[in-house]
Each structure stands twice: as C-alpha cells, then as structure tokens.
Design an enzyme around this catalytic site. Structure first.
Site, PDB file in Angstrom:
ATOM      1  N   ASN A 209       1.118  -1.267   0.274  1.00  0.00           N
ATOM      2  CA  ASN A 209      -0.109  -0.080   0.132  1.00  0.00           C
ATOM      3  C   ASN A 209       0.598   1.200   0.143  1.00  0.00           C
ATOM      4  O   ASN A 209       2.560   1.117   0.487  1.00  0.00           O
ATOM      5  CB  ASN A 209      -0.306   0.171   1.172  1.00  0.00           C
ATOM      6  CG  ASN A 209      -0.434   0.080   2.807  1.00  0.00           C
ATOM      7  OD1 ASN A 209       0.673   0.792   2.666  1.00  0.00           O
ATOM      8  ND2 ASN A 209      -0.216  -1.461   3.504  1.00  0.00           N
ATOM      9  N   ASP A 278      -4.705  -6.039   4.435  1.00  0.00           N
ATOM     10  CA  ASP A 278      -5.077  -7.600   4.950  1.00  0.00           C
ATOM     11  C   ASP A 278      -5.322  -8.846   4.094  1.00  0.00           C
ATOM     12  O   ASP A 278      -6.134  -9.429   4.907  1.00  0.00           O
ATOM     13  CB  ASP A 278      -6.684  -6.420   4.446  1.00  0.00           C
ATOM     14  CG  ASP A 278      -7.200  -5.455   5.415  1.00  0.00           C
ATOM     15  OD1 ASP A 278      -6.265  -5.437   6.460  1.00  0.00           O
ATOM     16  OD2 ASP A 278      -6.970  -4.764   4.744  1.00  0.00           O
ATOM     17  N   LYS A 288       9.943 -15.464 -11.186  1.00  0.00           N
ATOM     18  CA  LYS A 288       9.408 -14.800 -10.889  1.00  0.00           C
ATOM     19  C   LYS A 288       8.447 -15.266 -12.279  1.00  0.00           C
ATOM     20  O   LYS A 288       8.871 -16.250 -13.570  1.00  0.00           O
ATOM     21  CB  LYS A 288      10.213 -14.128 -12.217  1.00  0.00           C
ATOM     22  CG  LYS A 288       9.367 -13.127 -13.334  1.00  0.00           C
ATOM     23  CD  LYS A 288      10.503 -11.844 -14.157  1.00  0.00           C
ATOM     24  CE  LYS A 288       9.611 -10.944 -15.013  1.00  0.00           C
ATOM     25  NZ  LYS A 288      10.700 -10.077 -15.449  1.00  0.00           N
ATOM     26  N   PHE A 322      -5.369   2.827  14.624  1.00  0.00           N
ATOM     27  CA  PHE A 322      -5.000   3.557  13.981  1.00  0.00           C
ATOM     28  C   PHE A 322      -6.017   3.293  13.386  1.00  0.00           C
ATOM     29  O   PHE A 322      -5.734   1.881  12.447  1.00  0.00           O
ATOM     30  CB  PHE A 322      -3.588   3.926  13.305  1.00  0.00           C
ATOM     31  CG  PHE A 322      -3.007   5.509  13.725  1.00  0.00           C
ATOM     32  CD1 PHE A 322      -2.752   6.815  12.851  1.00  0.00           C
ATOM     33  CD2 PHE A 322      -2.174   5.071  15.021  1.00  0.00           C
ATOM     34  CE1 PHE A 322      -2.285   7.263  13.769  1.00  0.00           C
ATOM     35  CE2 PHE A 322      -0.856   5.966  16.349  1.00  0.00           C
ATOM     36  CZ  PHE A 322      -1.402   6.873  14.837  1.00  0.00           C
TER      37      PHE A 322
END
Length: 403
Positions: A209, A278, A288, A322
């Site tokens: 994120n 999450d 890869k 938070f």
C-alpha cells in the site's frame, strides 16, 4: 542550567558562532570548558573562548595542564553533556569510525556523557553519501544531532548546512536538562509499528500500500522525546531511523506480528500505526511469474489481524490503533475500537488534502473506550504525535504510574 558542558570546536567558518554559544551557555548558568582542533584555531584564537568561558582552553593532547590528571580523560569524566559545534564532516567521519588522533576525538571516545552534534558545512558536503553514512552510523550509536538550518552559506551557496543559531542550541540544551526529571514516559517501554508491509507474489513483485511510515516514525520520535524506551517495528520505508529509538525492520505482516509479540509483554503502551496488508497471495512463486497471453488471477488469503490479536493478549498494556478510512472515518473507527478491544483509536480520512499517506501533515480524531472524542486539526505529523501522546498520558496517568 547548572550543568557542566564540554564544547568541542572543530574547524569551519562557523567557529565564530561557537564563541557566542559559550557566552550564551554561561549566561544560562552552565559551566563551560572548550576543546579546539588545530583547524578551529585558524579561525578564532583560544583566548576568545577562554575569556567567554573563564576556563582554560584545551587543544593539545600532550599539553597536560595539571600533572595530577590526564587531561582528555579528566574532561571526558567531568562533562554532564558534550556538544560538538561546529561539527565538520571530518570530525563526524572520525567519530563514526572510532578514530582518535587529536584532543577532540580522543576525548569524545573517552566520554560516557551524552554527545550532541551540531553539523556545519557546505550543502553538497552535507548531502554527500559518505557523510550521510557517517551520520547514520552515529545516529544508530545514540548520538544526538542538532540539525543545521537552511540559508546563505559562507561558500556562497544557499541551502542546508548552516550551524544552528546559538540561542536555539541553548534552548534545546535547557529543555533537555529541565525536562530530564519530568519526562512522563521515563522508564516506560513504548512499542510502535509503522509503514506498510509487503506480501510477496514472487521474487520481484509484491502486494502493498501507499503508507510512507511518517506518522509511525513521528510517534516513535515523540515517545523517545518524552522519555520512553521506544521500540519501532518498521515495514519497508525510505525514512531515516529516529534518534534514540530501537528499530526492528520487517517486511511482511507475519514478520511484523512476530516482532510485536516479542516486544509486547513488558510494554506499557503499544501503538499500531502501521498499514498492514489485509491480504497476501495464497501461493508465493519461487521464480518470477512469466507473462502469459490473456488475464491472470492471483488468489489471496487473509493475513492475521495484528491489532485484534494484541487485543486478546492485552493485560496491562495501553493499546492504541490507527484507522485510515476514506468515508465515515469516526463511525468505522468506533466499531474497531470495540471489536478489537482497544483503549484508543486514532482515525483519519485519507481523502482529506491535509491527511493521507506520504503527507507531512495529518488531520485525525482520537477516540477512547472511555468516551473521548477529540478532533485534532491539520498540523505536522511530528507536532500531532506529541499532542496525541500527551493526551493519552494525561488520561492514563494512574495506570502508567502503576507500571
């Protein structure tokens, strides 16, 4: 101030400010002794510092002014605090690498007192990778830095590198000594998480994120400034490590959970400011993933809810969460406060132009299990962190005093 300050003066045009600094420290009630490098004496004579400090000035390791003591050891033991001002790139490099080849560096290696470093140099020197590396090393070793200010430099450049003004240095030192016995978190362990986590897809890709870690790092700095034994558990960020804070680097949500658990039992306050993923890929590919024709689907699974897990583990800890939301922030925050067994939750709407990931400012509301509902307007994350901690400390003074 009523303290013994040992001032180490190294060679740069800002030496003239060090003379003023001695005068200001003496006026504030400190006893000051000065050590100079030979380069510093090219700018200002020892006599100037002797006149201002009313003490002998030291500059030669082999010039023992008193036969009964070894000067650099005696000075190292004498000081309540050591200040290097101005601190050149040269002395910073020597200290970072344990070099002791003159009176200043020999004394610095011998002292057990706090050492504060006030750099002064050309802006490009200050940004040089080797200087940054040396400063980082000294930060990690527990040295306190007084950041240089920005402005017109003696070399003609404009930028960061000016020695902080003597009045400001005296103010910082006075605050350090006056607050030392009143720090509300002295002797308390505060654990903070910060930044994002990365959940690997393969060796070159991951799910993450936009968290910068700035709010969590500000909370860690504020906790340390209030006297705490601060432990910062950090995901991958591009921030300098806070001074006086123990930093544990992690990458994934699982690693962060393990690190928090290892620090949890003896913590007085735990603040989970990290933006933990999450979900994580159900399968992590060892090589890869090659591009294939058409679309591709990655199956995700839930990561462990760290904050909820800590809520079930909590005994005496004050647990602070938070919540970064994009709508109905207070309502969602209130729900998390209860469902995760938190003492406090700090909520913000990341769509606010003064808040959100990567910003230097934030706008939040502090909610508590006791009904506190306190909004904080837009301000720097560093200032906000201090205000949030002071608010929590005030409300939890009885529990903190029992720890």
């Amino acid at each position: 101030m009523n303290k013994k300050i040992l001032l180490c003066v190294t060679g740069g045009i800002a030496v003239y400010k060090a003379v003023v600094l001695v005068s200001k420290l003496v006026q504030a009630g400190a006893e000051v002794k000065v050590i100079m490098t030979k380069s510093a004496m090219e700018f200002v004579t020892p006599l100037s510092f002797q006149a201002m400090s009313r003490n002998d000035v030291y500059y030669d390791t082999f010039d023992e002014k008193e036969s009964g003591v070894i000067a650099h050891i005696d000075l190292a033991d004498w000081a309540d605090l050591v200040v290097i001002a101005p601190a050149t790139a040269n002395v910073i490099g020597k200290l970072a690498n344990g070099i002791a080849d003159d009176m200043v560096t020999t004394t610095l290696l011998a002292t057990t007192a706090e050492v504060w470093i006030a750099p002064a140099m050309n802006v490009h020197m200050y940004d040089n990778k080797s200087v940054i590396r040396n400063i980082t090393t000294l930060n990690d070793d527990g040295y306190q830095f007084i950041e240089p200010s920005e402005g017109f430099l003696a070399c003609g450049y404009v930028g960061k590198g000016r020695l902080e003004e003597p009045e400001k240095i005296v103010e910082l030192l006075a605050e350090r000594f006056n607050m030392s016995k009143q720090l509300p978190l002295r002797g308390k362990k505060v654990v903070i998480t910060a930044g994002p986590t990365r959940e690997r897809i393969d060796p070159v890709r991951y799910v993450s994120n936009f968290s910068s870690g700035k709010m969590g790092y500000a909370m860690a700095e504020a906790a340390a400034a209030l006297g705490a034994d601060a432990v910062l558990i950090s995901g991958p960020v591009g921030l300098d490590k806070p001074i006086g804070v123990t930093v544990i680097d992690v990458e994934s949500a699982a690693e962060m959970l393990e690190a928090v658990r290892s620090q949890f039992d003896d913590a007085a306050i735990v603040i989970k400011a990290a933006a933990v993923a999450d979900y994580r890929p159900k399968e992590v590919y060892p090589q890869k993933m090659k591009k294939q024709p058409g679309d591709s689907t990655i199956e995700l699974e839930r990561t462990t809810d760290i904050l909820k897990t800590l809520g079930t583990m909590k005994t005496h800890q004050i647990l602070v969460g938070f919540a970064a939301e994009t709508q109905n922030a207070v309502d969602y925050g209130s729900g998390k406060l209860e469902s995760k067994n938190l003492d406090y939750i700090i909520v913000n709407d990341v769509t606010d132009p003064d808040a959100g990931f990567g910003k230097d400012t934030n706008v939040v509301t502090l909610l508590s299990k006791n009904g506190t509902h306190r909004p904080f307007p837009a301000m720097s994350k560093k200032k906000l962190a201090t205000l949030l901690l002071k608010t929590i400390i005030k409300e939890e003074s009885e529990q903190l005093n029992d720890r």
